[in-house]
Design a protein around this motif. Sequence first.
Motif, mmCIF file in Angstrom:
data_model
loop_
_atom_site.group_PDB
_atom_site.id
_atom_site.type_symbol
_atom_site.label_atom_id
_atom_site.label_comp_id
_atom_site.label_asym_id
_atom_site.label_seq_id
_atom_site.Cartn_x
_atom_site.Cartn_y
_atom_site.Cartn_z
ATOM 1 N N ILE A 49 8.004 1.509 4.085
ATOM 2 C CA ILE A 49 7.209 0.368 3.442
ATOM 3 C C ILE A 49 7.310 -1.033 4.428
ATOM 4 N N ASP A 52 5.318 -2.392 10.357
ATOM 5 C CA ASP A 52 4.220 -3.334 10.456
ATOM 6 C C ASP A 52 3.087 -2.603 10.820
ATOM 7 N N GLU A 54 -0.463 -0.662 9.493
ATOM 8 C CA GLU A 54 -1.045 -0.234 8.181
ATOM 9 C C GLU A 54 -1.121 1.147 7.804
ATOM 10 N N ILE A 66 -1.642 -0.152 2.470
ATOM 11 C CA ILE A 66 -0.552 -1.164 2.300
ATOM 12 C C ILE A 66 -0.342 -1.748 3.812
ATOM 13 N N ASN A 67 -0.266 -3.220 3.827
ATOM 14 C CA ASN A 67 -0.126 -3.626 5.020
ATOM 15 C C ASN A 67 0.638 -5.059 4.829
ATOM 16 N N ASN A 68 1.145 -5.608 6.005
ATOM 17 C CA ASN A 68 1.851 -6.837 5.970
ATOM 18 C C ASN A 68 3.263 -6.795 4.808
ATOM 19 N N SER A 69 3.854 -5.586 5.061
ATOM 20 C CA SER A 69 4.945 -5.557 4.090
ATOM 21 C C SER A 69 6.144 -5.869 4.585
ATOM 22 N N THR A 70 6.998 -6.514 3.544
ATOM 23 C CA THR A 70 8.159 -6.678 3.646
ATOM 24 C C THR A 70 9.207 -5.924 2.797
ATOM 25 N N SER A 103 7.504 -7.225 -0.881
ATOM 26 C CA SER A 103 6.236 -7.488 -1.065
ATOM 27 C C SER A 103 5.394 -6.832 -0.213
ATOM 28 N N THR A 104 4.059 -6.364 -0.585
ATOM 29 C CA THR A 104 3.107 -5.701 0.509
ATOM 30 C C THR A 104 1.614 -6.364 0.057
ATOM 31 N N ASP A 105 0.960 -6.356 0.941
ATOM 32 C CA ASP A 105 -0.540 -6.581 0.736
ATOM 33 C C ASP A 105 -1.250 -5.244 0.272
ATOM 34 N N GLN A 119 -1.625 -9.154 -3.522
ATOM 35 C CA GLN A 119 -0.098 -9.118 -3.233
ATOM 36 C C GLN A 119 0.597 -8.496 -4.216
#
Length: 218
Positions: A49, A52, A54, A66-70, A103-105, A119
């Motif tokens: 998760i 970095d 995609e 999902i991408n831009n995950s933290t 969180s994730t996009d 998000q």
Amino acid sequence: MLKPIHYIALVACISLQSVRANAQTSLGEKVITADAGLSLVGGAMDVIIGSDEEIDLDTNNNFFEINNSTISGGRALVLSFDYGLSDRWSIGGFVSTQRRHGSTDFTYQNTDSQLMTEQVDFNLRRNTFGFTTKIHYGKSPRADLYSGARMGVLFWNKTIESTSGQFDVFDNLLQTRPIFSLTVFGVRFYPTEQIGLNFELNLGAPNIIGLGAVVRIP
């Protein structure tokens, strides 16, 4: 803070130098242990998760990515209690918890086959409880060496903030299930008669490595 490998080496050296008497458990002895350690599930979530890259997934026949995950969170915290049946055997119980949040996009197809992105914020907590049995060995006045087994139940508490209701990434992971794990090796080192340090190497939930403190009640 000592790195785990330094901690293990220190405990091992001190344990080997102490050879005057038994530090194994005794009948009626009670030991409370508090560990913080690493878990396989926590590490896997951080890698997958928290990547970095995609990620394209297909769950329940719904394509999404999902991408831009933290993702972040703490160690697996384990609190256990052991009761000595003899100088060789003990039984007890344990509870544990570990949190992961982030969180994730999330991109998915809606009912009109249009790609939508939102998000998603998530807060996950993995909990376990169960019973333990240990066999104690070694002859040292300051170190209690042991191996054993843990049996119990694993369950999750989760909060998913998703407006679409399509986010099901964690559904296959967040299931209540029984657990069985082995403590391959453990050592409790006692600088004093009642207060000590603890190290464990385990196979299975709730942790694979545990470092912590112990209190021994005669």
